[in-house]
Write an enzyme that holds these catalytic residues in place. Sequence first.
Site, PDB file in Angstrom:
ATOM      1  N   LYS A 193      34.031  64.693  60.494  1.00  0.00           N
ATOM      2  CA  LYS A 193      34.455  63.592  59.635  1.00  0.00           C
ATOM      3  C   LYS A 193      35.880  63.185  60.003  1.00  0.00           C
ATOM      4  O   LYS A 193      36.709  64.041  60.352  1.00  0.00           O
ATOM      5  CB  LYS A 193      34.366  64.067  58.185  1.00  0.00           C
ATOM      6  N   SER A 252      31.430  61.042  50.527  1.00  0.00           N
ATOM      7  CA  SER A 252      32.182  60.255  51.497  1.00  0.00           C
ATOM      8  C   SER A 252      31.934  60.710  52.931  1.00  0.00           C
ATOM      9  O   SER A 252      32.341  60.043  53.882  1.00  0.00           O
ATOM     10  CB  SER A 252      33.683  60.343  51.191  1.00  0.00           C
ATOM     11  N   SER A 272      30.996  65.176  48.121  1.00  0.00           N
ATOM     12  CA  SER A 272      30.957  64.417  49.370  1.00  0.00           C
ATOM     13  C   SER A 272      30.178  65.065  50.495  1.00  0.00           C
ATOM     14  O   SER A 272      29.979  64.454  51.540  1.00  0.00           O
ATOM     15  CB  SER A 272      32.380  64.116  49.841  1.00  0.00           C
TER      16      SER A 272
END
Length: 586
Positions: A69, A146, A170
């Site tokens: 990420k 996310s 997330s």
Amino acid sequence: MPSDAVVARSIGVLLGLGIAGFFILRRTLRLSSKKDNGAFIYYFELLPPPPPPPPSAPHPLSGLTFAVKDIFDVEGFVTGFGNPTWAETHEPAVVTASAVKMLVEAGAKCVGKLHMDELAYSINGENEHYGTPVNPAAPNRIPGGSSSGSAVAVAANCVDFSLGTDTAGSVRVPAAFCGILGFRPSHAAISVSGVIPMAQSFDTVGWFARDPKILRQVGHSLLQLPFSDVKQPRRVLIADDCFKLSLIPNEDIVGAVIRSAQKLLGRQVLQHVNLGEFVGRNVPSLKEFEKEISNGSSIGALTLLRTAMQLLQRWEFKENHKEWLETAKPDLGADIAARAQAAIDCSGELISLVQQIRNEARFAINDLLKNDTVMVMPTVPDIPPKLNTKPEALDEFRSRAFDLICVSGMSGCCQASIPVGEYNSVPVAVSLLAKRGADKFLLDTVLAFYPTIQEEAKAASDRSSVEAAELAKEKGNTSFKEKDYKKAIGHYTDAIRMDGNNATYYNNRAMAYLQLCSFQEAEADCTMALGLDKKSVKAYLRRGTAREFLGYYKEANDDFRQALILEPTNKTASEALNRLKKLLLG
């Protein structure tokens, strides 16, 4: 996608690091969503150290690939945090995040950076600047965030596993939405060094995988766990009230887990709990919090816990990022801008109270999960919303989801999201929770439970499909009796879609096609029926009828003869053969 400035800085990445392994920049480019479902920002390679010579064992993650990420620092690259203004106002990282280093040193190859929601402040997976990675399991629905790119990259089979972060769902939410495994470790169990903070009371480094063995291998490397004896759960708690919060029919979901537990451990380990009532009794500060935030109306304990978590999350996000927000004045998506502004406006008046709630919740929930206990609850309360869902509906979903998400967030417990079949052709998931620090125990439990959960989920899905197909068939029969043949065909088609191995459904649709003089379609359906049941007299009769009207008299004659062989007293077949005899002789 990265700005030109980010691309230029990325091209200037250093080619070597003073750690085991080294980086080689392969390429930095705008990627087609067809290649990786829009998960990647750019590709690079961070190579592991050479394998040790025999007879030494290879590195534990040797041969595996992963991506990270864009909240993790990688030396030489700007960490974008999901926002172009952030990327433009920050320099390339000078040190690689601790978690990334550990995985490379364990033998895995890092192959790139992945998209995320802006500032990690969403669970949707939609990014106004960079777009929405395509959910491989449900392309018309959001992938969750996310850590959106991290989940999509694994679900699309681009990498073996990926790194994300989980502050308030997330990792767990996108894992559930994309139909893969996601693991949120115990809070503070893995170093967040080199990870942009969101809200440090809840920030964790999590990971995704398709294979429970890989999920466990990654966990052992990140958590530095010994490969000691496996402990089996002594107690499996079913959080009944949490499943009642779900809009997904959960009999099959809960049933799959219960049957799995019974097969592996026996009936005696199963217990049921009302988690909301437990939290209400054992987190006394919630009563004071309710007085402070309510207008006299009663608020459920899990909703209070969720509200306390969100308040503390806002306060810590403000402490971390207020200065940058007010100085850089970034262009933010509407929903992110609203949350960021709410954080900036957040008062510290109740922070000591919500911190007390967090402390009490940690003690209570961890005490509930002591002595090798796992708790079962839904990961999310509904299937993933469709793309372009109205903001109000997304906010309503987010609130309901946080009633479930807050449990491990406020307790610091570890949690694994496990796919458990589908509902309306969309993935659904269940979560297993264990006490803080019991990460190895939970990873072992996931590995043990996963195969039987999948078997039970498939069996339940097959049963549901058969039941639904029978219902569709009955609707078709009703429409046929009412002489609404087009509607009947629609219902029979639904039945075939749900159970394509039932000859009766094809036979019945052929019957309706004959009424509409759709003879080619009727012939094709009867052929399918005979492929499933070679002794279907009805299929021979109806195919013979269709072929007779199409002018295939010899083939029709063969069908009627076969029907008469199977059922010598069948008058329809006898009459048809006599009729065809005259036609063939005439």
